[in-house]
Design an enzyme around this catalytic site. Structure first.
Site, mmCIF file in Angstrom:
data_model
loop_
_atom_site.group_PDB
_atom_site.id
_atom_site.type_symbol
_atom_site.label_atom_id
_atom_site.label_comp_id
_atom_site.label_asym_id
_atom_site.label_seq_id
_atom_site.Cartn_x
_atom_site.Cartn_y
_atom_site.Cartn_z
ATOM 1 N N CYS A 2 47.664 58.579 55.250
ATOM 2 C CA CYS A 2 46.826 57.294 54.487
ATOM 3 C C CYS A 2 47.372 56.040 54.356
ATOM 4 O O CYS A 2 48.315 55.856 53.741
ATOM 5 C CB CYS A 2 46.598 57.860 52.945
ATOM 6 N N GLY A 3 46.778 55.289 55.100
ATOM 7 C CA GLY A 3 47.221 53.694 55.096
ATOM 8 C C GLY A 3 47.103 53.033 53.868
ATOM 9 O O GLY A 3 48.097 52.326 53.574
ATOM 10 N N HIS A 20 42.265 58.135 44.403
ATOM 11 C CA HIS A 20 43.055 59.016 45.315
ATOM 12 C C HIS A 20 44.275 59.357 44.424
ATOM 13 O O HIS A 20 44.623 58.562 43.699
ATOM 14 C CB HIS A 20 43.599 58.218 46.635
ATOM 15 N N CYS A 23 40.026 51.357 54.432
ATOM 16 C CA CYS A 23 40.508 52.610 54.807
ATOM 17 C C CYS A 23 41.266 52.153 55.965
ATOM 18 O O CYS A 23 40.645 51.571 57.172
ATOM 19 C CB CYS A 23 39.158 53.661 55.455
ATOM 20 N N HIS A 75 43.417 54.197 58.250
ATOM 21 C CA HIS A 75 43.236 55.109 59.372
ATOM 22 C C HIS A 75 41.708 54.704 59.858
ATOM 23 O O HIS A 75 41.755 54.779 61.288
ATOM 24 C CB HIS A 75 43.345 56.593 59.119
HETATM 25 O O1 PYC Z 1 43.993 55.558 55.640
HETATM 26 O O2 PYC Z 1 43.538 54.338 54.033
HETATM 27 C C1 PYC Z 1 43.515 55.546 54.787
HETATM 28 C C2 PYC Z 1 42.474 56.579 54.152
HETATM 29 C C3 PYC Z 1 41.838 56.332 53.037
HETATM 30 C C4 PYC Z 1 40.958 57.624 53.174
HETATM 31 C C5 PYC Z 1 41.342 58.400 54.169
HETATM 32 N N1 PYC Z 1 42.320 57.597 54.836
#
Ligand code: PYC
Length: 315
Positions: free
Chosen positions: A240-241, A211, A87, A89
């Site tokens: 969403c990174g 996702h 994740c 973020h």
């Molecule tokens: O920023 O990778 C991310 C992420 C995954 C799920 C929520 N944020």
């Protein structure tokens, strides 16, 4: 039982880091500790992230000793649906939390390496206080896979960015916050259709799609706006990174973004990550770096009263 947590948000998406009273996940690789969190301590995951203390949007993180000698910590992320591979973020939120605790300096260029279940990542403090994450290697596995829904045909690229993403441009919807209900419904139908095709052996992808990322034009001077449906049904308030990493892998594969060039990804609420990539060791594999900002929103102690029927969350 009490668990001390620090809350933050990264470009609108919340992270709750357990800093005391977390589960004893033993030794072993971070991936095996993540399995142990699922198999033996799922009640603590649900206690921390589900209502009445949390919400479907919240991502939790538990810090662990590092697995590799070159790393500073291990970390396992989880949400309302289970444990996450990576994740971004959340990694920015963890780095901001470590700054808040005095365990990471705020000097530009300072960095910290974290072992995750899917590989090590590095978070570095930027000159403007933003935090950049060099993510795990990312790549595209399938391009323009047709997905037939009742009312439309869409095409999905499938890419890994630390989680598995289906990325769709030709969905025909406006990527606007006011349309979040319709976008959630559409992205859920796409995920159901893709995972059903996988189960009946006709899918383009061996594992589950966790996702779904719908793209549209930017509203500002960015390069694109997204709507990202997370595994538990919530949508990501940040861009969403891991999804932006999957997007960079697709852009690189299509020759649409040069190595080192910057891509600005807007979220459904208008917040932004900037991303770029460098070549990985294998052909078609990129190493993405994603930058964004995080703020501390709270510090608290969660109490799990044995008399409380909802101490492990509303399931
Ligand atoms: O920023 O990778 C991310 C992420 C995954 C799920 C929520 N944020």
């Amino acid at each position: 039982m009490s668990i001390r947590v620090i809350d933050s948000h990264t470009e609108g998406e919340p992270t709750r880091v357990i800093v005391e009273g977390g589960p004893d996940l033993g030794d072993g690789s971070i991936a095996s500790q993540a399995e142990r969190l699922s198999s033996e301590f799922d009640h603590l995951r649900t206690a921390v992230v589900l209502e009445p203390r949390g919400s479907e949007v919240l991502v939790g993180a538990v810090l662990r000793p590092p697995e590799n000698s070159a790393s500073d910590f291990g970390v396992i992320f989880f949400n309302n649906a289970g444990v996450l591979g990576m994740c971004v973020h959340g990694t920015i939120g963890v780095a901001r939390t470590l700054q808040h605790l005095g365990k990471l300096s705020s000097r530009p260029g300072e960095s910290i390496r974290l072992d995750t279940p899917v590989g090590p990542v590095t978070a570095t403090i930027g000159p403007d206080g933003s935090i950049s994450v060099e993510n795990v290697p990312s790549w595209r596995t399938a391009q323009r896979v047709p997905v037939q829904l009742d009312d439309r045909l869409v095409h999905a690229d499938i890419a890994w960015g630390g989680n598995w993403f289906a990325l769709i441009d030709d969905h025909g919807e406006a990527i606007e916050f006011e349309r979040r209900g319709a976008l959630t419904e559409l992205a859920s139908r796409i995920r159901r259709a893709m995972n059903a095709a996988r189960q009946d052996g006709t899918g383009a992808h061996a594992g589950p799609i966790d996702h779904v990322e719908l793209f549209g034009p930017p509203t500002d001077d960015g390069h694109g706006r997204n709507f990202v449906l997370c595994p538990g049904g919530a949508f990501d308030r940040s861009p969403c990174g891991t999804g932006t990493s999957a997007k960079l892998a697709c852009l690189a594969a299509d020759g649409r973004l040069a190595e080192g060039a910057v891509w600005i990804q807007e979220s459904i609420i208008g917040s932004r990550f900037s991303g770029s990539w460098r070549a990985g060791e294998e052909p078609g594999v990129v190493i993405p770096t994603i930058s964004g900002r995080a703020w501390i929103t709270g510090e608290s102690t969660l109490h799990l009263d044995p008399d409380d029927p909802y101490r492990f969350g509303i399931l």
